[in-house]
Design a protein around this motif. Structure first.
Motif, PDB file in Angstrom:
ATOM      1  N   ASN A 171     -21.722  16.369 -24.924  1.00 24.53           N
ATOM      2  CA  ASN A 171     -20.574  16.738 -24.087  1.00 24.53           C
ATOM      3  C   ASN A 171     -20.156  18.154 -24.423  1.00 24.53           C
ATOM      4  OD1 ASN A 171     -20.084  14.212 -22.656  1.00 24.53           O
ATOM      5  ND2 ASN A 171     -19.512  13.376 -24.647  1.00 24.53           N
ATOM      6  N   SER A 172     -20.616  19.101 -23.636  1.00 21.56           N
ATOM      7  CA  SER A 172     -20.265  20.505 -23.829  1.00 21.56           C
ATOM      8  C   SER A 172     -20.587  21.248 -22.530  1.00 21.56           C
ATOM      9  CB  SER A 172     -21.055  21.108 -25.001  1.00 21.56           C
ATOM     10  OG  SER A 172     -22.424  21.212 -24.672  1.00 21.56           O
ATOM     11  N   ASP A 173     -20.361  22.559 -22.532  1.00 21.65           N
ATOM     12  CA  ASP A 173     -20.714  23.362 -21.362  1.00 21.65           C
ATOM     13  C   ASP A 173     -22.215  23.631 -21.295  1.00 21.65           C
ATOM     14  OD1 ASP A 173     -18.082  23.579 -20.505  1.00 21.65           O
ATOM     15  OD2 ASP A 173     -17.699  25.351 -21.743  1.00 21.65           O
ATOM     16  N   PHE A 174     -22.919  23.343 -22.385  1.00 24.10           N
ATOM     17  CA  PHE A 174     -24.365  23.528 -22.467  1.00 24.10           C
ATOM     18  C   PHE A 174     -24.966  22.134 -22.619  1.00 24.10           C
ATOM     19  CE2 PHE A 174     -27.953  25.676 -25.116  1.00 24.10           C
ATOM     20  CZ  PHE A 174     -28.784  25.633 -24.008  1.00 24.10           C
ATOM     21  N   LEU A 175     -25.430  21.559 -21.504  1.00 22.45           N
ATOM     22  CA  LEU A 175     -25.776  20.146 -21.471  1.00 22.45           C
ATOM     23  C   LEU A 175     -27.261  19.890 -21.722  1.00 22.45           C
ATOM     24  CD1 LEU A 175     -23.686  18.924 -18.402  1.00 22.45           C
ATOM     25  CD2 LEU A 175     -23.358  18.289 -20.795  1.00 22.45           C
ATOM     26  N   TYR A 176     -27.531  18.807 -22.434  1.00 28.34           N
ATOM     27  CA  TYR A 176     -28.899  18.352 -22.607  1.00 28.34           C
ATOM     28  C   TYR A 176     -29.032  16.969 -21.987  1.00 28.34           C
ATOM     29  CZ  TYR A 176     -33.294  16.843 -24.627  1.00 28.34           C
ATOM     30  OH  TYR A 176     -34.587  16.387 -24.779  1.00 28.34           O
ATOM     31  N   TYR A 177     -29.957  16.851 -21.017  1.00 23.31           N
ATOM     32  CA  TYR A 177     -30.230  15.584 -20.357  1.00 23.31           C
ATOM     33  C   TYR A 177     -31.539  15.008 -20.882  1.00 23.31           C
ATOM     34  CZ  TYR A 177     -26.558  15.982 -16.819  1.00 23.31           C
ATOM     35  OH  TYR A 177     -25.350  16.041 -16.178  1.00 23.31           O
ATOM     36  N   SER A 178     -31.602  13.675 -20.970  1.00 24.33           N
ATOM     37  CA  SER A 178     -32.832  13.015 -21.372  1.00 24.33           C
ATOM     38  C   SER A 178     -32.851  11.614 -20.761  1.00 24.33           C
ATOM     39  CB  SER A 178     -32.949  12.948 -22.900  1.00 24.33           C
ATOM     40  OG  SER A 178     -34.209  12.441 -23.294  1.00 24.33           O
ATOM     41  N   SER A 179     -33.995  10.956 -20.879  1.00 24.69           N
ATOM     42  CA  SER A 179     -34.127   9.618 -20.313  1.00 24.69           C
ATOM     43  C   SER A 179     -35.247   8.871 -21.024  1.00 24.69           C
ATOM     44  CB  SER A 179     -34.437   9.699 -18.812  1.00 24.69           C
ATOM     45  OG  SER A 179     -35.755  10.184 -18.607  1.00 24.69           O
ATOM     46  N   PHE A 180     -35.336   7.566 -20.767  1.00 27.71           N
ATOM     47  CA  PHE A 180     -36.467   6.796 -21.242  1.00 27.71           C
ATOM     48  C   PHE A 180     -37.718   7.242 -20.477  1.00 27.71           C
ATOM     49  CE2 PHE A 180     -32.905   4.121 -22.437  1.00 27.71           C
ATOM     50  CZ  PHE A 180     -33.285   3.663 -23.696  1.00 27.71           C
ATOM     51  N   GLN A 181     -38.806   7.439 -21.229  1.00 26.99           N
ATOM     52  CA  GLN A 181     -40.040   7.923 -20.626  1.00 26.99           C
ATOM     53  C   GLN A 181     -41.217   7.110 -21.145  1.00 26.99           C
ATOM     54  OE1 GLN A 181     -40.422  12.190 -21.165  1.00 26.99           O
ATOM     55  NE2 GLN A 181     -38.212  12.469 -21.063  1.00 26.99           N
ATOM     56  N   ILE A 182     -42.221   6.908 -20.275  1.00 24.63           N
ATOM     57  CA  ILE A 182     -43.444   6.195 -20.658  1.00 24.63           C
ATOM     58  C   ILE A 182     -44.639   7.052 -20.252  1.00 24.63           C
ATOM     59  CG2 ILE A 182     -44.819   4.094 -20.407  1.00 24.63           C
ATOM     60  CD1 ILE A 182     -42.275   2.620 -19.635  1.00 24.63           C
ATOM     61  N   PRO A 183     -45.200   7.833 -21.195  1.00 24.76           N
ATOM     62  CA  PRO A 183     -46.409   8.605 -20.892  1.00 24.76           C
ATOM     63  C   PRO A 183     -47.666   7.751 -21.098  1.00 24.76           C
ATOM     64  CG  PRO A 183     -45.574   9.199 -23.065  1.00 24.76           C
ATOM     65  CD  PRO A 183     -44.630   8.164 -22.511  1.00 24.76           C
ATOM     66  N   ILE A 184     -48.580   7.804 -20.132  1.00 22.44           N
ATOM     67  CA  ILE A 184     -49.851   7.095 -20.209  1.00 22.44           C
ATOM     68  C   ILE A 184     -50.954   8.080 -19.854  1.00 22.44           C
ATOM     69  CG2 ILE A 184     -51.248   5.198 -19.287  1.00 22.44           C
ATOM     70  CD1 ILE A 184     -48.662   3.764 -18.593  1.00 22.44           C
ATOM     71  N   GLY A 185     -52.014   8.140 -20.697  1.00 21.02           N
ATOM     72  CA  GLY A 185     -53.000   9.167 -20.428  1.00 21.02           C
ATOM     73  C   GLY A 185     -54.405   8.851 -20.896  1.00 21.02           C
ATOM     74  N   LEU A 186     -55.324   9.702 -20.441  1.00 22.89           N
ATOM     75  CA  LEU A 186     -56.742   9.640 -20.783  1.00 22.89           C
ATOM     76  C   LEU A 186     -57.139  10.968 -21.410  1.00 22.89           C
ATOM     77  CD1 LEU A 186     -59.570   8.246 -20.541  1.00 22.89           C
ATOM     78  CD2 LEU A 186     -59.774   9.393 -18.315  1.00 22.89           C
ATOM     79  N   ILE A 187     -57.872  10.910 -22.522  1.00 21.27           N
ATOM     80  CA  ILE A 187     -58.317  12.102 -23.241  1.00 21.27           C
ATOM     81  C   ILE A 187     -59.841  12.065 -23.356  1.00 21.27           C
ATOM     82  CG2 ILE A 187     -58.149  13.459 -25.370  1.00 21.27           C
ATOM     83  CD1 ILE A 187     -55.475  11.997 -25.907  1.00 21.27           C
ATOM     84  N   LEU A 188     -60.492  13.164 -23.012  1.00 22.00           N
ATOM     85  CA  LEU A 188     -61.941  13.283 -23.116  1.00 22.00           C
ATOM     86  C   LEU A 188     -62.263  14.535 -23.909  1.00 22.00           C
ATOM     87  CD1 LEU A 188     -62.889  12.643 -19.364  1.00 22.00           C
ATOM     88  CD2 LEU A 188     -62.866  10.945 -21.198  1.00 22.00           C
ATOM     89  N   ASN A 189     -63.201  14.447 -24.853  1.00 20.47           N
ATOM     90  CA  ASN A 189     -63.639  15.666 -25.528  1.00 20.47           C
ATOM     91  C   ASN A 189     -65.113  15.598 -25.904  1.00 20.47           C
ATOM     92  OD1 ASN A 189     -63.895  14.393 -28.112  1.00 20.47           O
ATOM     93  ND2 ASN A 189     -61.805  14.935 -28.678  1.00 20.47           N
ATOM     94  N   PHE A 190     -65.685  16.759 -26.088  1.00 21.77           N
ATOM     95  CA  PHE A 190     -67.080  16.908 -26.510  1.00 21.77           C
ATOM     96  C   PHE A 190     -67.096  17.831 -27.709  1.00 21.77           C
ATOM     97  CE2 PHE A 190     -71.106  19.248 -26.490  1.00 21.77           C
ATOM     98  CZ  PHE A 190     -72.011  18.192 -26.542  1.00 21.77           C
ATOM     99  N   ILE A 191     -67.654  17.361 -28.831  1.00 19.22           N
ATOM    100  CA  ILE A 191     -67.658  18.112 -30.087  1.00 19.22           C
ATOM    101  C   ILE A 191     -69.096  18.329 -30.539  1.00 19.22           C
ATOM    102  CG2 ILE A 191     -66.861  18.157 -32.482  1.00 19.22           C
ATOM    103  CD1 ILE A 191     -64.668  16.165 -31.669  1.00 19.22           C
ATOM    104  N   SER A 192     -69.435  19.567 -30.893  1.00 24.95           N
ATOM    105  CA  SER A 192     -70.787  19.875 -31.358  1.00 24.95           C
ATOM    106  C   SER A 192     -70.742  21.020 -32.359  1.00 24.95           C
ATOM    107  CB  SER A 192     -71.686  20.255 -30.174  1.00 24.95           C
ATOM    108  OG  SER A 192     -72.980  20.593 -30.610  1.00 24.95           O
ATOM    109  N   ASN A 193     -71.146  20.727 -33.603  1.00 25.43           N
ATOM    110  CA  ASN A 193     -71.230  21.750 -34.657  1.00 25.43           C
ATOM    111  C   ASN A 193     -69.913  22.499 -34.863  1.00 25.43           C
ATOM    112  OD1 ASN A 193     -74.016  21.197 -35.063  1.00 25.43           O
ATOM    113  ND2 ASN A 193     -74.528  22.507 -33.306  1.00 25.43           N
ATOM    114  N   GLY A 194     -68.803  21.768 -34.788  1.00 29.07           N
ATOM    115  CA  GLY A 194     -67.499  22.384 -35.002  1.00 29.07           C
ATOM    116  C   GLY A 194     -66.878  22.999 -33.763  1.00 29.07           C
ATOM    117  N   ASP A 195     -67.637  23.148 -32.689  1.00 28.49           N
ATOM    118  CA  ASP A 195     -67.106  23.649 -31.422  1.00 28.49           C
ATOM    119  C   ASP A 195     -66.707  22.461 -30.549  1.00 28.49           C
ATOM    120  OD1 ASP A 195     -67.929  26.082 -32.461  1.00 28.49           O
ATOM    121  OD2 ASP A 195     -69.802  26.085 -31.317  1.00 28.49           O
ATOM    122  N   TRP A 196     -65.761  22.678 -29.640  1.00 26.07           N
ATOM    123  CA  TRP A 196     -65.318  21.557 -28.818  1.00 26.07           C
ATOM    124  C   TRP A 196     -64.702  22.020 -27.495  1.00 26.07           C
ATOM    125  CZ3 TRP A 196     -62.250  23.686 -32.532  1.00 26.07           C
ATOM    126  CH2 TRP A 196     -60.921  23.953 -32.212  1.00 26.07           C
TER     127      TRP A 196
END
Length: 304
Positions: A171-196
């Motif tokens: 409660n101030s003149d500088f407001l922060y808003y937030s809410s309940f959130q549900i992040p769902i995701g897919l991650i793909l990676n390829f790693i070879s000899n330390g490079d990716w």
């Protein structure tokens, strides 16, 4: 040494002492029963924003003043993230962290041009505002679906607002808003000899007045000198809701919907067999209804 330099030094020292998470940018899961403390420090700064129509704005007009009514603004966020990673099995990892956010907003009028004024030639402060609170409480599960040079991960989480309810968190003149959130995701990676190379695609459901988001992360990294790594990154946030181009961006409130594109780089170095550090910088290049941030980040790993 300035006050800001002292603050950064303190946060960096604390990070190095407590950090215990693998720093390689590519997603990985530790062995079963591994427990890692996590710390990171980020500094975000902006003196402009992208209006809902995409234009970059650096000055505003105070309608309550007839003369010398143009002012600039400067937003600074200090984010200290602390938490833990626990590998339940070789494939499943539980993550919990709390990013603490200290935000400062300064509004300053341009040079006073009224020669009859006692403040002639000076820049007067319009407002100095701040808040300090968690951004949210984050709980995530990461599952390693496919292993090898080519890896696939599934991730799901729950972000809980500081006050455990949607909407205003302070409660101030500088407001922060937030809410309940549900992040769902897919991650793909390829790693070879330390490079990716790695790609992440997330859908972030957000309750309350927030629009849902689609988040895309692309990165590539390589090793050319032993014990060092360099990575380049692209991050794109797309709001699922339409952004009204005629609406007004409120600098005293975090946006409820935004589009933002960031480019960045991260450098990793192993200082000792038990100490790893990284430094990163990301900058906003395009956006709508979003801040034009430059983001500086520090991480550290102290293996026990």
């Amino acid at each position: 040494m300035t006050k800001l330099q002292i603050q950064i030094l303190i946060c960096l020292t604390f990070t190095i002492l407590l950090g215990a998470v693998k720093l390689t940018s590519q997603t990985e899961i530790s062995n079963a029963s591994d427990f890692n403390l996590v710390t990171a420090f980020g500094f975000k700064s902006s003196a402009s924003y992208y209006a809902p129509n995409g234009n970059n704005v650096i000055e505003l007009i105070d309608s309550n003043r007839k003369e010398n009514n143009i002012y600039t603004f400067d937003l600074k966020n200090y984010v200290f993230d602390i938490g833990f990673y626990y590998s339940i099995t070789d494939e499943l990892q539980l993550r919990f962290d709390i990013p603490l956010n200290y935000s400062l907003l300064s509004e300053v009028y341009l040079k006073d041009t009224n020669v009859a004024s006692t403040s002639y030639g000076k820049r007067l402060i319009r407002a100095e505002l701040s808040y300090f609170l968690p951004e949210n409480y984050k709980l995530n599960l990461l599952y390693h679906l496919m292993k090898g040079k080519f890896n696939t991960f599934l991730e799901a989480g729950l972000n809980i607002p500081p006050n455990f309810k949607n909407g205003k968190q302070n409660n101030s003149d500088f407001l922060y808003y937030s809410s309940f959130q549900i992040p769902i995701g897919l991650i793909l990676n390829f790693i070879s000899n330390g490079d990716w190379v790695e790609g992440r695609l997330f859908y972030n459901y957000r309750a309350g007045d927030f629009s849902d988001e689609i988040k895309i992360h692309l990165e590539g990294g390589f090793t050319s000198v032993p014990d060092t790594k360099l990575a380049g990154m692209i991050d794109y946030t797309i709001s699922s809701g339409n952004i009204d181009e005629s609406s007004i961006f409120n600098i005293r409130q975090n946006p409820l919907k935004e589009n933002a594109l960031y480019l960045g780089a991260e450098f990793f170095i192993k200082l000792h067999k038990k100490i790893e550090t990284s430094i990163s910088y990301n900058v906003s290049v395009l956006g709508k209804n979003s801040w034009s941030f430059g983001i500086f980040g520090l991480k550290a790993n102290f293996s026990l």
